[in-house]
Design a protein around this motif. Sequence first.
Motif, PDB file in Angstrom:
ATOM      1  N   PRO A 180       0.836  -1.211   0.000  1.00 44.61           N
ATOM      2  CA  PRO A 180       0.000   0.000   0.000  1.00 44.61           C
ATOM      3  C   PRO A 180       0.864   1.251   0.000  1.00 44.61           C
ATOM      4  N   THR A 181       0.326   2.316  -0.578  1.00 35.21           N
ATOM      5  CA  THR A 181       1.073   3.572  -0.695  1.00 35.21           C
ATOM      6  C   THR A 181       1.652   3.978   0.656  1.00 35.21           C
ATOM      7  N   PHE A 182       2.969   4.135   0.691  1.00 31.85           N
ATOM      8  CA  PHE A 182       3.752   4.310   1.915  1.00 31.85           C
ATOM      9  C   PHE A 182       3.255   5.466   2.769  1.00 31.85           C
ATOM     10  N   TRP A 183       2.871   6.546   2.119  1.00 33.21           N
ATOM     11  CA  TRP A 183       2.498   7.764   2.839  1.00 33.21           C
ATOM     12  C   TRP A 183       0.986   7.936   2.965  1.00 33.21           C
ATOM     13  N   CYS A 184       0.224   6.865   2.629  1.00 30.67           N
ATOM     14  CA  CYS A 184      -1.241   6.946   2.699  1.00 30.67           C
ATOM     15  C   CYS A 184      -1.778   5.596   3.159  1.00 30.67           C
ATOM     16  N   LEU A 185      -1.610   5.287   4.429  1.00 30.73           N
ATOM     17  CA  LEU A 185      -1.998   3.975   4.939  1.00 30.73           C
ATOM     18  C   LEU A 185      -3.407   3.934   5.510  1.00 30.73           C
ATOM     19  N   ASP A 186      -3.886   5.031   6.037  1.00 29.93           N
ATOM     20  CA  ASP A 186      -5.205   5.039   6.663  1.00 29.93           C
ATOM     21  C   ASP A 186      -6.291   4.675   5.652  1.00 29.93           C
ATOM     22  N   GLY A 187      -7.224   3.825   6.062  1.00 32.17           N
ATOM     23  CA  GLY A 187      -8.260   3.356   5.159  1.00 32.17           C
ATOM     24  C   GLY A 187      -9.129   4.473   4.609  1.00 32.17           C
TER      25      GLY A 187
END
Length: 409
Positions: free
Chosen positions: A63-70
């Motif tokens: 998942p995108t490293f800097w955008c983990l929150d669902g």
Amino acid sequence: MLNTLYAYSSNISSWHVLSFGLLAYCAYYFMSVVKLPTIACADGPLKNFLQQEIPTLNQKYWPTFWCLDGRAQTILASVIRSKAIPEIAYKREMFTLTDGGEVALDWMDDNCNSNSPCIIILPGLIGNSQDDYVRCLTVAANNSGIRVVVFNNRGLGGVAIKTPRFYNACNCEDISEVVKHVRSVVPAHCKLGATGISLGGLILGNYLARRSEEARTYLSAAKIISVPWNVQKAVDNMDQPIINKLIGYLLAQGMYKIVNRSGIHKYQEFDMTSLKKSKSLRDFDASFTIKHFDYPTVEDYYNDAGLQDKLHDISVPLLCLNAADDPFQLLDAIPIQAAYECSHVAIIVTTRGGHIGFLEGFLPSAKDQYMSRIFVKYFTKALIDEQGEFQRIKDDLHQKFLAKHSLEG
């Protein structure tokens, strides 16, 4: 001792603190986030097929490293797709249902020929054929030579309500008519599949479970994405503050606007003032859905709509994709254990991805997304089945389905 520690910490530069924080975040990302997706399915032909034919499922999801929150994934994925994928010039067909109602079927077959299979797409709660996630799947399928028809629910896609009937998560009648119609339009030798997203997944899932033999007659394969398996838990989760509650409010207001614009209240009396004040999907369903469809309570409707206990009624090979951090449906509500005992349903669960998000890579792309990559590979192998491999799998699964239900009967 405390004085020594204080003196030491006072001399640590902000650069060292930042470096340590980044190192800790990287350790967390690699150890807890980047993992192989879970493939919940009984050992057998369907699971073997997925592992052999869809390489993505055998690779770790990054998942995108800097955008983990669902929730962040959900929003950002929509923004990226909206900006990168232009509106599609569908060929619209107005389809009249047996009760006189009318729905729009939007066809995309520019890159197809007389041998091309077809996929019916069912959008989400307030979605239509021009929603970003629908365009994403449509373009991906069309680029692979598969024709697509998007089924816009009653009152959506710019079509007015012509009869006193709306749609809900259990609305199998309309999709049944649409499937039969599409099957009659597409050449008989071309296979037919279907996919549903979010609420569209609930509608498709209920159709597959409640009209199992009919669905198997017409559909070769099916897929659902980010479906809220347990609707009661999903709605409860949407009532949690602050961001989830805000999303729930926006969806409820979106539904109110659709109902108000459709004119359904001209056929049946509703308290439109109360409906406009809906602060959540539960409020909306209590003011509209259960009254329109004659459910005693909201809980009765949610229990009827849920799919968590219907897997063993489905006889069409079904692939499902969910994220463990979906703000609409967290991991504990996904029927993973039931899928492990089911030979004809496979649930793929990623550690992150949000609701119809599934962004990956440092700079996520709208053209080659995780969601669409699995979608295309699955349907390409299942529907463009020149050697008959998937048909044999489907027939084998059906024999097991009949044997199991015979024993239970």
